[in-house]
Write a protein that holds these residues in place. Structure first.
Motif, PDB file in Angstrom:
ATOM      1  N   THR A   1       0.840  -1.199   0.000  1.00  0.00           N
ATOM      2  CA  THR A   1       0.000   0.000   0.000  1.00  0.00           C
ATOM      3  C   THR A   1       0.874   1.248   0.000  1.00  0.00           C
ATOM      4  O   THR A   1       0.617   2.208  -0.727  1.00  0.00           O
ATOM      5  CB  THR A   1      -0.891   0.001   1.260  1.00  0.00           C
ATOM      6  OG1 THR A   1      -1.551  -1.249   1.340  1.00  0.00           O
ATOM      7  CG2 THR A   1      -1.900   1.114   1.215  1.00  0.00           C
ATOM      8  N   THR A   2       1.920   1.214   0.815  1.00  0.00           N
ATOM      9  CA  THR A   2       2.828   2.357   0.901  1.00  0.00           C
ATOM     10  C   THR A   2       3.556   2.582  -0.426  1.00  0.00           C
ATOM     11  O   THR A   2       3.673   3.715  -0.896  1.00  0.00           O
ATOM     12  CB  THR A   2       3.844   2.138   2.046  1.00  0.00           C
ATOM     13  OG1 THR A   2       3.120   2.023   3.260  1.00  0.00           O
ATOM     14  CG2 THR A   2       4.829   3.281   2.150  1.00  0.00           C
ATOM     15  N   THR A   3       4.034   1.485  -1.027  1.00  0.00           N
ATOM     16  CA  THR A   3       4.731   1.604  -2.309  1.00  0.00           C
ATOM     17  C   THR A   3       3.802   2.218  -3.354  1.00  0.00           C
ATOM     18  O   THR A   3       4.185   3.162  -4.066  1.00  0.00           O
ATOM     19  CB  THR A   3       5.202   0.217  -2.803  1.00  0.00           C
ATOM     20  OG1 THR A   3       5.925  -0.420  -1.754  1.00  0.00           O
ATOM     21  CG2 THR A   3       6.085   0.344  -4.029  1.00  0.00           C
ATOM     22  N   ALA A   4       2.583   1.690  -3.434  1.00  0.00           N
ATOM     23  CA  ALA A   4       1.626   2.188  -4.423  1.00  0.00           C
ATOM     24  C   ALA A   4       1.343   3.671  -4.198  1.00  0.00           C
ATOM     25  O   ALA A   4       1.315   4.465  -5.150  1.00  0.00           O
ATOM     26  CB  ALA A   4       0.329   1.385  -4.338  1.00  0.00           C
ATOM     27  N   ASN A   5       1.150   4.058  -2.951  1.00  0.00           N
ATOM     28  CA  ASN A   5       0.775   5.438  -2.655  1.00  0.00           C
ATOM     29  C   ASN A   5       1.926   6.420  -2.817  1.00  0.00           C
ATOM     30  O   ASN A   5       1.736   7.502  -3.369  1.00  0.00           O
ATOM     31  CB  ASN A   5       0.184   5.533  -1.251  1.00  0.00           C
ATOM     32  CG  ASN A   5      -1.273   5.118  -1.240  1.00  0.00           C
ATOM     33  OD1 ASN A   5      -2.121   5.831  -1.764  1.00  0.00           O
ATOM     34  ND2 ASN A   5      -1.559   3.951  -0.687  1.00  0.00           N
ATOM     35  N   ILE A   6       3.106   6.045  -2.343  1.00  0.00           N
ATOM     36  CA  ILE A   6       4.247   6.954  -2.517  1.00  0.00           C
ATOM     37  C   ILE A   6       4.585   7.061  -4.001  1.00  0.00           C
ATOM     38  O   ILE A   6       4.845   8.149  -4.527  1.00  0.00           O
ATOM     39  CB  ILE A   6       5.480   6.488  -1.717  1.00  0.00           C
ATOM     40  CG1 ILE A   6       5.187   6.530  -0.217  1.00  0.00           C
ATOM     41  CG2 ILE A   6       6.686   7.374  -2.031  1.00  0.00           C
ATOM     42  CD1 ILE A   6       6.354   6.118   0.649  1.00  0.00           C
ATOM     43  N   GLY A   7       4.530   5.929  -4.691  1.00  0.00           N
ATOM     44  CA  GLY A   7       4.828   5.929  -6.122  1.00  0.00           C
ATOM     45  C   GLY A   7       3.876   6.839  -6.877  1.00  0.00           C
ATOM     46  O   GLY A   7       4.299   7.699  -7.667  1.00  0.00           O
ATOM     47  N   THR A   8       2.584   6.680  -6.600  1.00  0.00           N
ATOM     48  CA  THR A   8       1.586   7.508  -7.257  1.00  0.00           C
ATOM     49  C   THR A   8       1.752   8.973  -6.852  1.00  0.00           C
ATOM     50  O   THR A   8       1.652   9.877  -7.684  1.00  0.00           O
ATOM     51  CB  THR A   8       0.176   7.001  -6.909  1.00  0.00           C
ATOM     52  OG1 THR A   8       0.127   5.599  -7.160  1.00  0.00           O
ATOM     53  CG2 THR A   8      -0.885   7.702  -7.728  1.00  0.00           C
ATOM     54  N   GLY A   9       2.037   9.165  -5.556  1.00  0.00           N
ATOM     55  CA  GLY A   9       2.243  10.527  -5.050  1.00  0.00           C
ATOM     56  C   GLY A   9       3.407  11.216  -5.737  1.00  0.00           C
ATOM     57  O   GLY A   9       3.319  12.379  -6.131  1.00  0.00           O
ATOM     58  N   LEU A  10       4.506  10.472  -5.908  1.00  0.00           N
ATOM     59  CA  LEU A  10       5.685  11.050  -6.576  1.00  0.00           C
ATOM     60  C   LEU A  10       5.383  11.351  -8.036  1.00  0.00           C
ATOM     61  O   LEU A  10       5.816  12.378  -8.578  1.00  0.00           O
ATOM     62  CB  LEU A  10       6.871  10.081  -6.470  1.00  0.00           C
ATOM     63  CG  LEU A  10       7.553   9.972  -5.108  1.00  0.00           C
ATOM     64  CD1 LEU A  10       8.534   8.807  -5.094  1.00  0.00           C
ATOM     65  CD2 LEU A  10       8.273  11.268  -4.757  1.00  0.00           C
ATOM     66  N   ALA A  11       4.620  10.476  -8.675  1.00  0.00           N
ATOM     67  CA  ALA A  11       4.259  10.698 -10.076  1.00  0.00           C
ATOM     68  C   ALA A  11       3.349  11.925 -10.192  1.00  0.00           C
ATOM     69  O   ALA A  11       3.478  12.720 -11.123  1.00  0.00           O
ATOM     70  CB  ALA A  11       3.579   9.461 -10.650  1.00  0.00           C
ATOM     71  N   ALA A  12       2.438  12.083  -9.210  1.00  0.00           N
ATOM     72  CA  ALA A  12       1.528  13.231  -9.221  1.00  0.00           C
ATOM     73  C   ALA A  12       2.303  14.539  -9.062  1.00  0.00           C
ATOM     74  O   ALA A  12       1.855  15.596  -9.495  1.00  0.00           O
ATOM     75  CB  ALA A  12       0.503  13.078  -8.103  1.00  0.00           C
ATOM     76  N   LEU A  13       3.464  14.449  -8.438  1.00  0.00           N
ATOM     77  CA  LEU A  13       4.308  15.640  -8.284  1.00  0.00           C
ATOM     78  C   LEU A  13       5.153  15.890  -9.539  1.00  0.00           C
ATOM     79  O   LEU A  13       5.985  16.784  -9.563  1.00  0.00           O
ATOM     80  CB  LEU A  13       5.231  15.479  -7.070  1.00  0.00           C
ATOM     81  CG  LEU A  13       4.567  15.453  -5.689  1.00  0.00           C
ATOM     82  CD1 LEU A  13       5.576  15.063  -4.617  1.00  0.00           C
ATOM     83  CD2 LEU A  13       3.955  16.806  -5.356  1.00  0.00           C
ATOM     84  N   GLY A  14       4.950  15.040 -10.535  1.00  0.00           N
ATOM     85  CA  GLY A  14       5.635  15.259 -11.811  1.00  0.00           C
ATOM     86  C   GLY A  14       6.916  14.472 -12.001  1.00  0.00           C
ATOM     87  O   GLY A  14       7.680  14.737 -12.921  1.00  0.00           O
TER      88      GLY A  14
END
Lengths: 265, 217
Positions: A18-31
């Protein structure tokens, strides 16, 4: 040249995937350009949590054994152009990949991506050794339970022994009400034992179950408390200073009513 | 401190020498003292020489033996052991903990560890171990001598692991999972979580592991 970060915990079920998915998506959302590697061969989950299960053709083992090119195995996320997943094989086991394979793979991906996040399997055996092999930075996930903290401590020791220093900690599924009553370990207790840097605290949130089942990382939901925590953590991963969210927060009556009526507050 | 004192213990008569004096001075003091205590010691008594932090060399030991023999006495052994040139390291010396306040200074081989010991990590050492850091639950320290933890001791500590009941365990915060000294094993009572607020020291007294505050007021 990007950064390879392993997300590990020792104990299972504390929220690594869950953490990997969320941090990964979060980092992608930051560009950022991000790739997630699922190293839990035989028990893959990250694809499900990301909602990308039905797009898998090739996997990690196909890449390391030369059945396909690395580019072919990378699955592009549905939401972000800069986010990719390298899924684990489901029909093999951990010995299908060697430490050398992982080192090579990580350094290749590092050339092209800003962040390479490695989702580590539970345990400290071959799967763990593979996952940390190519990493230069580690995030340890724990929950406020004695057993999870004990395993996290073991992991810090093993990471040190493998030359991975200065791991950061995410405390997952904390319940401020229980901490307040003294029924749950508090943040200070855990930091006292583990003595590593705190990267973030994620409150218990029912929405995580919903988001996992839907394959939509909570980090994208603006109403989710856990999502907010993961957004902040993603920013901290990039080096930005963000203060911890107030865990004592209680939803106001007006906002609650608005939510019940289907209006986003 | 007297230059020369006699003490009796389980092993026999101990001749305690003041380590501040030179060897020659000591010899004359010993001679005078034995003469004055002639009747008390009796003939052919084998004594133990305790020279505190001073380690005699072979030659000095020979001289002392000669001196004692000339007065009808023998030397059973030296504490610490005589330094034999080229010889292997001696067994570790642990002075009487309770009587001697210099016990932390007067020892053999000591291992200093500057890190936190985490779950699954173990340290074994044939002497005293000093840890500048925490010993976490799931970690283990085993020493043939003392164990001193300048930090939290939450794991397992075994001092005097080959049966030396004089070994002690010290910690700034002594809250071990289990504490072992020589053949004695103790643990905290079930259900009770006591967080010590100051340094404590554990040792064996009258066949029991006793934990006391380190700083006596």
């Amino acid at each position: 040249m990007g950064e390879v970060i392993v997300i590990t915990s020792g104990k299972g079920g504390v929220g690594k995937t869950t953490t990997t998915a969320n941090i990964g998506t979060g980092l992608a959302a930051l560009g950022n350009k991000v790739v997630l590697i699922d190293t839990d061969i035989g028990l893959r989950n990250l694809d499900v949590v990301m909602g990308l299960e039905n797009r898998i053709v090739y996997d990690l083992v196909d890449v390391t054994q030369g059945h396909c090119r690395l580019k072919q195995a990378l699955i592009k996320d549905k939401r972000f152009d800069g986010l990719f997943l390298l899924p684990a094989a489901q029909t093999k086991d951990k010995t299908a990949v060697s430490i050398e394979d992982m080192k090579k793979l990580c350094s290749e991906l590092q050339e092209e991506f800003d962040y390479v996040l490695v989702d580590c399997p539970a345990g400290i055996e071959q799967g763990f050794k593979n996952a940390i092999a190519g990493a230069e930075r580690a995030i340890i996930v724990t929950t406020p339970e004695v057993s999870a903290v004990r395993d996290a401590d073991r992991i810090v020791g093993l990471l040190e022994a493998n030359g991975l220093r200065g791991p950061q900690l995410i405390i997952n599924r904390i319940r401020p009400d229980m901490v307040k009553r003294g029924d749950m370990m508090n943040i200070e207790d855990m930091l006292d034992i583990l003595a590593i840097e705190l990267l973030g605290v994620v409150p218990e949130d029912e929405y995580i179950v919903v988001s996992t089942n839907k394959g939509e990382p909570a980090v994208l939901d603006m109403d989710s408390r856990a999502g907010q925590a993961y957004r902040n953590i993603s920013k901290r991963v990039t080096g930005e200073q963000v203060s911890l969210i107030d865990l004592e927060y209680e939803e106001g009556l007006v906002k609650k009513l608005k939510r019940l009526l289907g209006l986003k507050g | 401190m007297e230059p020369v004192t006699f003490k009796g213990n389980r092993e026999g008569v101990v001749v305690q020498l003041n380590s501040n004096l030179s060897f020659e001075e000591l010899c004359t003091k010993v001679e005078a003292k034995i003469k004055s205590a002639d009747s008390f010691l009796g003939n052919n008594t084998e004594v133990i020489i305790n020279s505190g932090s001073v380690v005699f060399d072979d030659g000095q030991a020979q001289k002392l033996r000669g001196l004692f023999n000339s007065m009808g006495l023998g030397i059973k052994k030296f504490i610490p052991e005589v330094n034999q040139q080229g010889g292997e390291a001696n067994d570790m010396f642990i002075p009487e903990v309770i009587e001697d306040d210099n016990y932390l200074l007067a020892q053999g081989s000591t291992l200093m560890v500057r890190k936190n010991l985490r779950s699954g990590q173990t340290i074994f050492h044939e002497g005293t171990v000093i840890i500048l850091g925490d010993v976490n639950p799931g970690a283990e320290v085993i020493a043939l001598g003392h164990i001193l933890v300048l930090g939290n001791l939450r794991g397992i500590a075994h001092a005097g692991a080959r049966g030396d009941t004089r070994a002690v365990v010290f910690a700034s915060r002594l809250q071990p999972t289990q504490l072992r000294i020589a053949d004695f094993i103790t643990r905290a009572p079930d259900g009770e979580i006591l967080v010590p607020s100051e340094p404590e020291i554990a040792r064996i007294k009258n066949g029991m592991v006793v934990i006391e505050k380190y700083l006596q007021k």
